[in-house]
Design a protein around this motif. Structure first.
Motif, PDB file in Angstrom:
ATOM      1  N   MET A  87     -47.029  10.977   7.858  1.00 27.06           N
ATOM      2  CA  MET A  87     -47.443   9.531   8.002  1.00 27.06           C
ATOM      3  C   MET A  87     -47.911   9.252   6.616  1.00 27.06           C
ATOM      4  O   MET A  87     -48.020  10.095   5.763  1.00 27.06           O
ATOM      5  N   ARG A  88     -47.990   7.959   6.510  1.00 23.69           N
ATOM      6  CA  ARG A  88     -48.569   7.357   5.352  1.00 23.69           C
ATOM      7  C   ARG A  88     -49.561   6.404   5.600  1.00 23.69           C
ATOM      8  O   ARG A  88     -49.884   5.900   6.836  1.00 23.69           O
ATOM      9  N   SER A  89     -50.425   5.903   4.549  1.00 23.25           N
ATOM     10  CA  SER A  89     -51.663   5.062   5.155  1.00 23.25           C
ATOM     11  C   SER A  89     -51.144   3.728   5.499  1.00 23.25           C
ATOM     12  O   SER A  89     -49.997   3.252   5.146  1.00 23.25           O
ATOM     13  N   ASN A  90     -52.014   3.234   6.332  1.00 23.82           N
ATOM     14  CA  ASN A  90     -51.811   1.806   6.691  1.00 23.82           C
ATOM     15  C   ASN A  90     -50.652   1.549   7.684  1.00 23.82           C
ATOM     16  O   ASN A  90     -50.068   0.701   7.919  1.00 23.82           O
ATOM     17  N   VAL A  91     -50.271   2.714   8.412  1.00 28.35           N
ATOM     18  CA  VAL A  91     -49.245   2.669   9.287  1.00 28.35           C
ATOM     19  C   VAL A  91     -49.662   3.084  10.509  1.00 28.35           C
ATOM     20  O   VAL A  91     -50.185   4.023  11.014  1.00 28.35           O
ATOM     21  N   ASN A  92     -49.064   2.270  11.439  1.00 28.34           N
ATOM     22  CA  ASN A  92     -49.177   2.416  12.985  1.00 28.34           C
ATOM     23  C   ASN A  92     -47.964   2.932  13.598  1.00 28.34           C
ATOM     24  O   ASN A  92     -47.000   2.203  13.606  1.00 28.34           O
ATOM     25  N   LEU A  93     -47.519   4.160  13.854  1.00 28.18           N
ATOM     26  CA  LEU A  93     -46.327   4.725  14.384  1.00 28.18           C
ATOM     27  C   LEU A  93     -46.539   4.444  16.135  1.00 28.18           C
ATOM     28  O   LEU A  93     -47.492   4.915  16.656  1.00 28.18           O
ATOM     29  N   HIS A  94     -45.547   3.418  16.437  1.00 24.21           N
ATOM     30  CA  HIS A  94     -45.769   2.986  18.024  1.00 24.21           C
ATOM     31  C   HIS A  94     -44.650   3.404  18.638  1.00 24.21           C
ATOM     32  O   HIS A  94     -43.394   3.058  18.515  1.00 24.21           O
ATOM     33  N   LEU A  95     -44.740   4.111  19.545  1.00 22.92           N
ATOM     34  CA  LEU A  95     -43.777   4.595  20.720  1.00 22.92           C
ATOM     35  C   LEU A  95     -43.784   3.539  21.824  1.00 22.92           C
ATOM     36  O   LEU A  95     -44.594   3.554  22.612  1.00 22.92           O
ATOM     37  N   ALA A  96     -42.718   2.689  21.834  1.00 22.33           N
ATOM     38  CA  ALA A  96     -42.559   1.960  23.096  1.00 22.33           C
ATOM     39  C   ALA A  96     -42.624   2.454  24.596  1.00 22.33           C
ATOM     40  O   ALA A  96     -42.166   3.609  24.467  1.00 22.33           O
ATOM     41  N   SER A  97     -42.779   1.862  25.565  1.00 22.57           N
ATOM     42  CA  SER A  97     -42.633   2.476  26.831  1.00 22.57           C
ATOM     43  C   SER A  97     -41.415   2.773  27.064  1.00 22.57           C
ATOM     44  O   SER A  97     -40.460   2.039  26.737  1.00 22.57           O
ATOM     45  N   GLY A  98     -40.947   3.933  27.300  1.00 21.60           N
ATOM     46  CA  GLY A  98     -39.713   4.668  27.457  1.00 21.60           C
ATOM     47  C   GLY A  98     -39.248   5.275  26.506  1.00 21.60           C
ATOM     48  O   GLY A  98     -37.970   6.011  26.461  1.00 21.60           O
ATOM     49  N   ILE A 139     -51.106   6.593  16.021  1.00 21.51           N
ATOM     50  CA  ILE A 139     -49.824   6.811  16.935  1.00 21.51           C
ATOM     51  C   ILE A 139     -50.171   6.184  18.136  1.00 21.51           C
ATOM     52  O   ILE A 139     -51.275   6.612  18.794  1.00 21.51           O
ATOM     53  N   THR A 140     -49.850   5.141  18.576  1.00 21.22           N
ATOM     54  CA  THR A 140     -50.019   4.469  19.698  1.00 21.22           C
ATOM     55  C   THR A 140     -48.763   4.098  20.425  1.00 21.22           C
ATOM     56  O   THR A 140     -47.585   4.424  20.152  1.00 21.22           O
ATOM     57  N   GLY A 141     -48.985   3.541  21.603  1.00 21.87           N
ATOM     58  CA  GLY A 141     -47.950   3.183  22.592  1.00 21.87           C
ATOM     59  C   GLY A 141     -47.907   3.866  23.947  1.00 21.87           C
ATOM     60  O   GLY A 141     -49.034   4.428  24.204  1.00 21.87           O
ATOM     61  N   LYS A 142     -46.870   3.721  24.600  1.00 22.28           N
ATOM     62  CA  LYS A 142     -46.927   4.523  26.071  1.00 22.28           C
ATOM     63  C   LYS A 142     -45.703   5.491  26.131  1.00 22.28           C
ATOM     64  O   LYS A 142     -45.333   6.058  27.178  1.00 22.28           O
ATOM     65  N   GLY A 143     -45.326   5.801  24.991  1.00 19.20           N
ATOM     66  CA  GLY A 143     -44.095   6.752  25.043  1.00 19.20           C
ATOM     67  C   GLY A 143     -44.817   8.355  24.672  1.00 19.20           C
ATOM     68  O   GLY A 143     -45.897   8.259  25.092  1.00 19.20           O
ATOM     69  N   VAL A 144     -43.637   9.178  24.754  1.00 21.51           N
ATOM     70  CA  VAL A 144     -44.015  10.645  24.895  1.00 21.51           C
ATOM     71  C   VAL A 144     -43.561  11.312  23.576  1.00 21.51           C
ATOM     72  O   VAL A 144     -42.339  10.979  22.980  1.00 21.51           O
TER      73      VAL A 144
END
Length: 541
Positions: A87-98, A139-144
């Motif tokens: 990861m790097r600063s100021n990054v939101n790694l987002h996993l979409a649903s699915g 790290i956000t979202g609805k993914g796995v």
């Protein structure tokens, strides 16, 4: 004349007069904020076919996002295979649903790095997701996120069904010589059987561990010395070792996570929060192979030198299924822990409920821990558990080392309040075992209702208060046993009338066990004082 019970508790130290935080003044945790700019990994060559390695695509998107001031790195719906990413600063790694992000079983993709194992510097394979010295990450979202942990872990035959064991053997790997344990490789087997150390001691370099690389299992998500960290919404599962390991972080939030590991996963902890301050764990569900929510702060001398307690934390509205403990402190707690508030949680089917563990040599002070509104069902062992003999092998006669030596390696557990803890189904309601030289001290139970085979067992304790406690043992007499306990006070105790013995007191150091509020006379046969305990150890009407 009856005593003012609250005043008695305050004057004798049961209530801390100088706690930095209280239920009306909980710690405040800062949350990261991100720009809305979005960087899809599709624009960096990402392919969701399940076999193309997307390490470069994901990493490039993260680097580009951070360089442009931050934002969201989007992993769309699909099956994404990757090697380890940083990861790097100021990054939101987002996993979409699915979105299913799974990490490769090709161990050559994981370089050896300097990490930590149980609080000590150690060689590890790089974690699937990691970051050091970062600010404002998520790290956000609805993914796995799946760590493919079965490729890394050993497993015992007794932990699997017959069909599962046969399938495990067919998958490859090697067996222990006695056929009772499966290892993922011959290299793993040799390291395990020969008890090779992974610790980075003076004179050892990372290259020296290449011959045991397969044995050095990575934790799934590791963030070290980071500030403003958020993990929210995603499922984290199937880790090779611990699932989530924030180390020396500040302003940490774990929210609405599903954390899953197989019940047989060795070291398959959910979240190990180590030497962090200002943290929040809320709305999460854990179903794991070891401790669920665990507080740590380093091990032995190395942890004491680090000197960073885990402190100013809130743990609320969480659900724990299988785990070795629902909420746990230790055993690596040499830097201490304090000002932690645990409330409105459910534990169902865990080995233990509230679990506190340490041993001689750890050192550290664990204090100002508050828990209330904890509801448990079908706990396999103890609902509330303290043990200062964690992983100690007693002599064959069962006697413990009674040497009264206090030094920097003596762990201290004190000043805790448990309120409205309810358990239906456990082996023991309460088990507390301190050290002769350092009892577990200043613990208060208020309005707790515990139904278990055994009521309560206290060994080497000082200043324990039961204020309107309901203990419902279902099998074993007495309701409560105390061995070498001092200043134990019963402000109220409800128990089944069918039990012959309310209290059994043993040990020559037992004294000032106050049952004067119970309406029990000195000639009562329901109080048993034996095995060296002074006849004056129990105070009655």
């Amino acid at each position: 004349m009856k005593k003012n019970w609250l005043a008695v508790l305050f004057c004798s130290g049961f209530i801390s007069a100088n706690a930095q935080y209280s239920w009306g003044n909980l710690p405040k945790v800062e949350e990261p904020v991100f720009k809305t700019d979005t960087f899809s990994i599709l624009n960096y060559g990402g392919k969701s076919d399940g076999y193309t390695l997307n390490t470069r695509a994901i990493s490039a998107a993260i680097i580009d996002c951070s360089r442009q001031g931050g934002g969201v790195v989007m992993i769309p719906a699909g099956l994404w295979l990757s090697g380890p990413i940083e990861m790097r600063s100021n990054v939101n790694l987002h996993l979409a649903s699915g979105a299913l992000l799974t990490f490769t079983t090709d161990k050559t993709k994981y370089p050896l790095v300097e990490g930590f194992y149980e609080g000590k510097r150690a060689a590890r394979n790089q974690s699937p997701i990691s970051g050091t010295g970062l600010t404002n990450i998520a790290i956000t979202g609805k993914g796995v996120i799946d760590g493919n942990g079965d490729a890394w872990r050993a497993v015992g035959k007794s932990a699997l069904t017959e069909n599962e064991w046969k399938e495990k053997i067919r998958s490859g790997g090697v067996l222990k010589d006695d056929g009772k344990e499966w290892y993922p490789s011959e290299q793993f087997k040799q390291a395990k059987v020969e008890n090779k150390s992974m610790l980075l001691v003076p004179g050892k370099e990372l290259k020296d561990f290449e011959e045991m690389k397969d044995f050095l299992r990575p934790n799934l998500v590791v963030f070290t010395q980071c500030n403003k960290v958020l993990l929210e919404g995603v499922t984290l599962q199937n880790s090779a070792a611990w699932c989530i390991h924030p180390l020396m972080c500040e302003n940490l939030i774990l929210r609405d996570l599903l954390v899953k590991n197989p019940a047989y996963a060795q070291n398959g902890d959910g979240a190990d929060i180590e030497s962090c301050k200002f943290f929040l764990v809320e709305g999460c569900t854990f179903d794991v192979g070891d401790d669920a929510i665990c507080i740590k702060s380093g091990k032995d001398e190395e942890g004491r030198k680090r000197g960073m307690p885990t402190q100013y934390g809130i743990v609320r509205n969480n659900l724990v299924y299988k785990a070795h403990g629902g909420f746990v402190i230790g055993s690596e707690m040499s830097g201490g822990a304090n000002n932690i508030f645990v409330y409105d949680c459910n534990f169902m089917g865990t080995d233990k409920g509230l679990r506190f563990k340490s041993t001689r040599g750890r050192g550290g002070v664990v204090e100002k821990i508050y828990a209330r509104n904890i509801y448990m069902k079908d706990i396999e062992q103890e609902a509330i558990f303290f043990d200062m003999y964690y992983f100690v092998k007693f002599a064959t006669d069962g006697e413990r080392n009674e040497s009264p030596v206090v030094n920097e390696g003596t762990p201290i557990f004190r000043d805790m309040h448990f309120e409205k803890i309810v358990c239906n189904g456990a082996k023991k309601g309460i088990f507390i075992r301190g050290l002769p030289e350092m009892p577990v001290q200043n613990i208060r139970f208020t309005d707790c209702i515990l139904t278990a085979e055994i009521g309560a067992e206290l060994v080497d304790v000082d200043r324990i208060a039961f204020d309107m406690q309901e203990l419902n043992p279902t099998k074993t007499d007495p309701v409560i046993s105390i061995n070498n306990g001092t200043n134990v006070r019963f402000g109220g105790l409800i128990f089944p009338s069918a039990f012959k013995t309310i209290l059994k007191v043993t040990g020559e150091r037992s004294k000032d066990i106050d049952m004067s509020h119970m309406g029990i006379t000195k000639d009562s046969e329901r109080i048993v004082i034996t095995d060296g305990a002074p006849a004056t150890a129990v105070l009655m009407d």
